[in-house]
Scaffold this motif. Structure first.
Motif, PDB file in Angstrom:
ATOM      1  N   VAL A   1       0.712  -1.230  -0.110  1.00  0.00           N
ATOM      2  CA  VAL A   1      -0.045  -0.145   0.011  1.00  0.00           C
ATOM      3  C   VAL A   1       0.592   1.450   0.062  1.00  0.00           C
ATOM      4  O   VAL A   1       0.474   2.430  -0.469  1.00  0.00           O
ATOM      5  CB  VAL A   1      -1.033  -0.146   1.227  1.00  0.00           C
ATOM      6  N   PHE A   2       2.172   1.040   0.489  1.00  0.00           N
ATOM      7  CA  PHE A   2       2.926   2.445   0.644  1.00  0.00           C
ATOM      8  C   PHE A   2       3.987   2.454  -0.361  1.00  0.00           C
ATOM      9  O   PHE A   2       4.551   1.425  -0.802  1.00  0.00           O
ATOM     10  CB  PHE A   2       3.839   2.637   1.927  1.00  0.00           C
ATOM     11  N   GLU A   3       4.251   3.590  -1.229  1.00  0.00           N
ATOM     12  CA  GLU A   3       5.349   3.887  -1.866  1.00  0.00           C
ATOM     13  C   GLU A   3       6.656   3.848  -1.199  1.00  0.00           C
ATOM     14  O   GLU A   3       7.895   3.534  -1.842  1.00  0.00           O
ATOM     15  CB  GLU A   3       5.130   5.096  -2.876  1.00  0.00           C
ATOM     16  N   ASP A   4       6.556   4.603  -0.240  1.00  0.00           N
ATOM     17  CA  ASP A   4       7.747   4.648   0.798  1.00  0.00           C
ATOM     18  C   ASP A   4       7.533   4.235   2.149  1.00  0.00           C
ATOM     19  O   ASP A   4       6.702   4.210   2.844  1.00  0.00           O
ATOM     20  CB  ASP A   4       7.714   6.345   0.776  1.00  0.00           C
ATOM     21  N   PRO A   5       8.678   3.715   2.810  1.00  0.00           N
ATOM     22  CA  PRO A   5       8.722   3.293   4.214  1.00  0.00           C
ATOM     23  C   PRO A   5       8.699   4.170   5.290  1.00  0.00           C
ATOM     24  O   PRO A   5       8.764   3.692   6.388  1.00  0.00           O
ATOM     25  CB  PRO A   5       9.757   2.231   4.246  1.00  0.00           C
ATOM     26  N   LYS A   6       8.516   5.579   5.077  1.00  0.00           N
ATOM     27  CA  LYS A   6       8.802   6.448   6.037  1.00  0.00           C
ATOM     28  C   LYS A   6       7.565   6.434   6.852  1.00  0.00           C
ATOM     29  O   LYS A   6       7.473   7.131   7.984  1.00  0.00           O
ATOM     30  CB  LYS A   6       8.802   7.553   5.329  1.00  0.00           C
ATOM     31  N   PHE A   7       6.565   5.649   6.644  1.00  0.00           N
ATOM     32  CA  PHE A   7       5.245   5.655   7.537  1.00  0.00           C
ATOM     33  C   PHE A   7       5.122   4.457   8.199  1.00  0.00           C
ATOM     34  O   PHE A   7       4.480   4.348   9.368  1.00  0.00           O
ATOM     35  CB  PHE A   7       3.996   5.684   6.700  1.00  0.00           C
ATOM     36  N   TYR A   8       6.425   3.551   8.639  1.00  0.00           N
ATOM     37  CA  TYR A   8       6.494   2.429   9.146  1.00  0.00           C
ATOM     38  C   TYR A   8       7.722   2.075   9.462  1.00  0.00           C
ATOM     39  O   TYR A   8       8.801   2.658   8.834  1.00  0.00           O
ATOM     40  CB  TYR A   8       5.519   1.182   8.701  1.00  0.00           C
ATOM     41  N   LYS A   9       7.992   1.296  10.600  1.00  0.00           N
ATOM     42  CA  LYS A   9       9.423   0.723  10.726  1.00  0.00           C
ATOM     43  C   LYS A   9       9.429  -0.557  10.784  1.00  0.00           C
ATOM     44  O   LYS A   9       8.765  -1.546  11.373  1.00  0.00           O
ATOM     45  CB  LYS A   9       9.735   1.276  12.237  1.00  0.00           C
ATOM     46  N   GLN A  10      10.324  -1.145   9.781  1.00  0.00           N
ATOM     47  CA  GLN A  10      10.433  -2.630   9.516  1.00  0.00           C
ATOM     48  C   GLN A  10      11.361  -3.439  10.630  1.00  0.00           C
ATOM     49  O   GLN A  10      12.277  -2.989  11.012  1.00  0.00           O
ATOM     50  CB  GLN A  10      11.051  -2.750   8.162  1.00  0.00           C
ATOM     51  N   ASN A  11      10.780  -4.527  10.961  1.00  0.00           N
ATOM     52  CA  ASN A  11      11.543  -5.521  11.698  1.00  0.00           C
ATOM     53  C   ASN A  11      11.299  -6.911  11.570  1.00  0.00           C
ATOM     54  O   ASN A  11      10.508  -7.492  11.682  1.00  0.00           O
ATOM     55  CB  ASN A  11      10.906  -5.245  13.280  1.00  0.00           C
ATOM     56  N   GLY A  12      12.172  -7.417  10.535  1.00  0.00           N
ATOM     57  CA  GLY A  12      12.092  -8.536   9.865  1.00  0.00           C
ATOM     58  C   GLY A  12      11.048  -8.748   8.970  1.00  0.00           C
ATOM     59  O   GLY A  12      10.958  -7.956   7.803  1.00  0.00           O
ATOM     60  N   LEU A  13       9.807  -9.513   9.079  1.00  0.00           N
ATOM     61  CA  LEU A  13       8.872  -9.882   8.073  1.00  0.00           C
ATOM     62  C   LEU A  13       7.635  -8.903   8.715  1.00  0.00           C
ATOM     63  O   LEU A  13       6.250  -9.087   8.092  1.00  0.00           O
ATOM     64  CB  LEU A  13       8.349 -11.359   8.090  1.00  0.00           C
ATOM     65  N   GLU A  14       7.921  -8.136   9.480  1.00  0.00           N
ATOM     66  CA  GLU A  14       6.638  -7.201  10.049  1.00  0.00           C
ATOM     67  C   GLU A  14       7.284  -5.847  10.042  1.00  0.00           C
ATOM     68  O   GLU A  14       8.402  -5.375   9.992  1.00  0.00           O
ATOM     69  CB  GLU A  14       6.392  -7.769  11.711  1.00  0.00           C
ATOM     70  N   GLY A  15       6.138  -4.891  10.183  1.00  0.00           N
ATOM     71  CA  GLY A  15       6.504  -3.490  10.345  1.00  0.00           C
ATOM     72  C   GLY A  15       5.550  -3.032  11.306  1.00  0.00           C
ATOM     73  O   GLY A  15       4.562  -3.207  11.243  1.00  0.00           O
ATOM     74  N   ILE A  16       5.890  -1.782  12.183  1.00  0.00           N
ATOM     75  CA  ILE A  16       5.176  -1.144  13.029  1.00  0.00           C
ATOM     76  C   ILE A  16       4.659   0.354  12.479  1.00  0.00           C
ATOM     77  O   ILE A  16       5.498   1.050  11.877  1.00  0.00           O
ATOM     78  CB  ILE A  16       5.767  -0.998  14.433  1.00  0.00           C
ATOM     79  N   ILE A  17       3.459   0.569  12.391  1.00  0.00           N
ATOM     80  CA  ILE A  17       3.171   2.037  12.095  1.00  0.00           C
ATOM     81  C   ILE A  17       3.699   3.050  12.930  1.00  0.00           C
ATOM     82  O   ILE A  17       3.207   3.016  14.106  1.00  0.00           O
ATOM     83  CB  ILE A  17       1.484   2.146  11.924  1.00  0.00           C
TER      84      ILE A  17
END
Length: 559
Positions: A18-34
């Motif tokens: 859904v996002f073009e850019d990862p600035k809206f979430y923080k990735q941690n492995g196979l998951e991300g936190i908003i």
């Protein structure tokens, strides 16, 4: 449309989709936190996303919408529920939530401040006075709802005019009728010898094609009359690229106000999504990574009044109120004291947590520091023989040297009814918090009490952008009286506050000698009001002044 919630964890595949850019979430492995709260739209991925505040979470993975955070992601796209009335809250929530972000953007234009490890940043690629995709979507919906009967009447009037001298055999052979009541056929397209050209029909065709596309893509659940012709599929994609040019050719035809507004909406839509435009963005967004600042500003707009700019040693109440990192430390207003007719500051702090959470120990200590700063500011004024205003009285300087009671409060956001935007539902929450140096000295500057309240977050959301000055003033009058009455009820109950209140029976001329003789024992326990009533607050376990009680009569109820 996707709905995500701040601080919640989602599969990284979903977020990358859904996002073009990862600035809206923080990735941690196979998951991300908003990590952001706000609105996002990708033209390339055709995704519209709301990142809601964490106040929409209850506990664990449950949300206030009676579903889990994972079920919420695609809730609006679910065919089994999208037509149910109980899910009509989405459009209302979308409007108020998005408007709150734009209002905050207007109120705080310079929003990139770094202070220690906390970053206050309102992220957007929308310039001032620019329409976002969501602005257009909501405008199309509102315009259609407001004008659909008028537009449909004009359209049907034209269709009916085509029915003069019809050729029924050809009409029946070449067109499909609409069945009224399941029985009576109505032919929308009539074939006749003489065609009447309708200059409005081309604009209607563009408008309703766009509306139909928005309706199907974002599940708006609009009922659009089937008599209108829709451009769909690849033809609609082609129209998106050529729409601006087509509109320019027909611009001179429209003089009616409704049609002119319709033209402007179509023009804005085509300019927004025209792929031939070199300047066209791939995405647009309006988000903030510290939504507690928005919540604090929403509460402050409701509770706080304009402050007196009086200054002492280069400090004003306004400067004490706001930190350099943008955080509002207090929601402050002056109102009637708890023990006399003078005024005192009521000092509050908004708490941005999940709906069922409470303040941490750190927050409690900070609140006491804020209150003591306000008290010291007023004492500094007093030492210079000045006051904040004519009715403000923080200290009994001339007799007891006691300090007036400073009311404090915490205010939490909560949601228990996703359809209720009109009731503030302010209620008590948790226990009263106290702080003191000497627990038996109520009229001491270090003795403070904090009442805790919760307020309907959706009411705050709506009031932030919809309330005029009159509505806000009415709200303040009601809440000020409620908060004061609750403090009075607290101090009237010795089992809760720990004190019993007495008023002196002595003649006013005897006050000075009495206080002087017993000053050490009465320090912080007596206060002389602006009406010359000498009050005693006796702590229930304090037996050091039992022999002095004979000079006082018990007060049944504070007023």
């Amino acid at each position: 449309m996707k709905i995500l919630i701040e601080n919640e964890i989602y599969p990284i595949d979903l977020l990358q989709k859904v996002f073009e850019d990862p600035k809206f979430y923080k990735q941690n492995g196979l998951e991300g936190i908003i990590t952001s709260v706000g609105y996002y739209h990708s033209f390339e991925k055709n995704s519209l996303v709301f990142m809601l505040p964490k106040v929409f979470m209850k506990e664990d993975i449950k949300t206030v919408f009676d579903c889990t955070k994972d079920e919420l992601v695609d809730l609006i796209d679910c065919q089994s529920i999208k037509h149910k009335i109980q899910y009509n809250w989405l459009r209302q929530l979308s409007v108020h939530f998005y408007n709150s972000l734009t209002e905050f953007k207007k109120r705080y234009t310079n929003t990139s401040i770094i202070h220690n490890t906390e970053t206050f940043e309102l992220n957007t690629n929308l310039v001032d006075k620019e329409y976002s995709f969501l602005d257009l979507l909501l405008s199309f919906v509102n315009f259609y709802k407001k004008n659909k009967q008028q537009i449909l009447f004009k359209h049907m009037e034209f269709v009916s005019s085509q029915a003069k001298k019809p050729r029924w055999e050809k009409t029946i052979r070449k067109s499909l009728p609409i069945l009224a009541n399941g029985k009576n056929p109505i032919y929308v397209e009539i074939t006749n010898k003489k065609k009447i050209k309708n200059t409005e029909e081309e604009l209607l065709n563009y408008f309703f094609s766009i509306l139909n596309h928005l309706n199907s893509e974002h599940n708006l659940n609009l009922k659009i009359d089937k008599s209108f012709n829709f451009i769909t599929g690849n033809k609609f994609k082609h129209l998106c690229n050529t729409g601006s040019a087509k509109l320019r050719k027909i611009k001179h035809r429209y003089f009616n106000d409704t049609l002119k507004k319709m033209y402007v909406l179509c023009e804005l839509y085509f300019s927004k999504i025209d792929k031939s435009s070199i300047k066209r963005r791939r995405e647009e967004f309006l988000s903030i990574n510290n939504y507690n600042l928005v919540f604090e500003d929403m509460i402050d707009k409701l509770f706080s009044e304009k402050l007196n700019p009086i200054e002492i040693n280069g400090i004003t109440i306004e400067k004490l109120k706001k930190n350099d990192d943008g955080k509002i430390i207090d929601h402050i207003y002056d109102y009637k004291s708890l023990i006399d007719t003078s005024d005192i500051f009521y000092i509050g702090d908004s708490k941005y947590y999940k709906s069922n959470s409470s303040a941490s120990k750190e927050s409690k200590y900070k609140q006491f520091t804020y209150a003591k700063n306000i008290i010291q500011f007023n004492i500094d004024l007093l030492n210079k023989k000045r006051t904040y205003n004519a009715t403000m009285r923080y200290r009994d300087t001339y007799l007891t040297e006691g300090y007036n009671i400073t009311p404090n409060f915490f205010i939490y956001g909560f949601i228990d009814d996703i359809a209720n935007y009109d009731s503030h539902k302010i209620t008590k929450k948790g226990e009263v918090i106290s702080s003191y140096h000497f627990k038996e000295r109520l009229f001491d500057r270090d003795t403070l009490f904090v009442h805790q309240y919760k307020i309907n977050f959706l009411f705050v959301l709506k009031a932030y952008t919809n309330f005029n000055d009159h509505k806000i003033e009415n709200f303040r009058k009601e809440v000020k009286l409620t908060f004061r009455n609750n403090f009075l009820a607290f101090f009237d109950d010795s089992s809760k506050c720990g004190f019993k209140f007495y008023e002196s029976k002595l003649n006013e001329t005897q006050y000075s000698d009495f206080i002087t003789e017993n000053f050490k024992r009465l320090n912080g326990k007596c206060f002389c009001t602006n009406e010359n009533r000498l009050l005693l607050a006796k702590y229930i376990d304090d037996d050091t002044i039992d022999d002095l009680i004979g000079h006082f009569i018990k007060i049944k109820k504070l007023e």
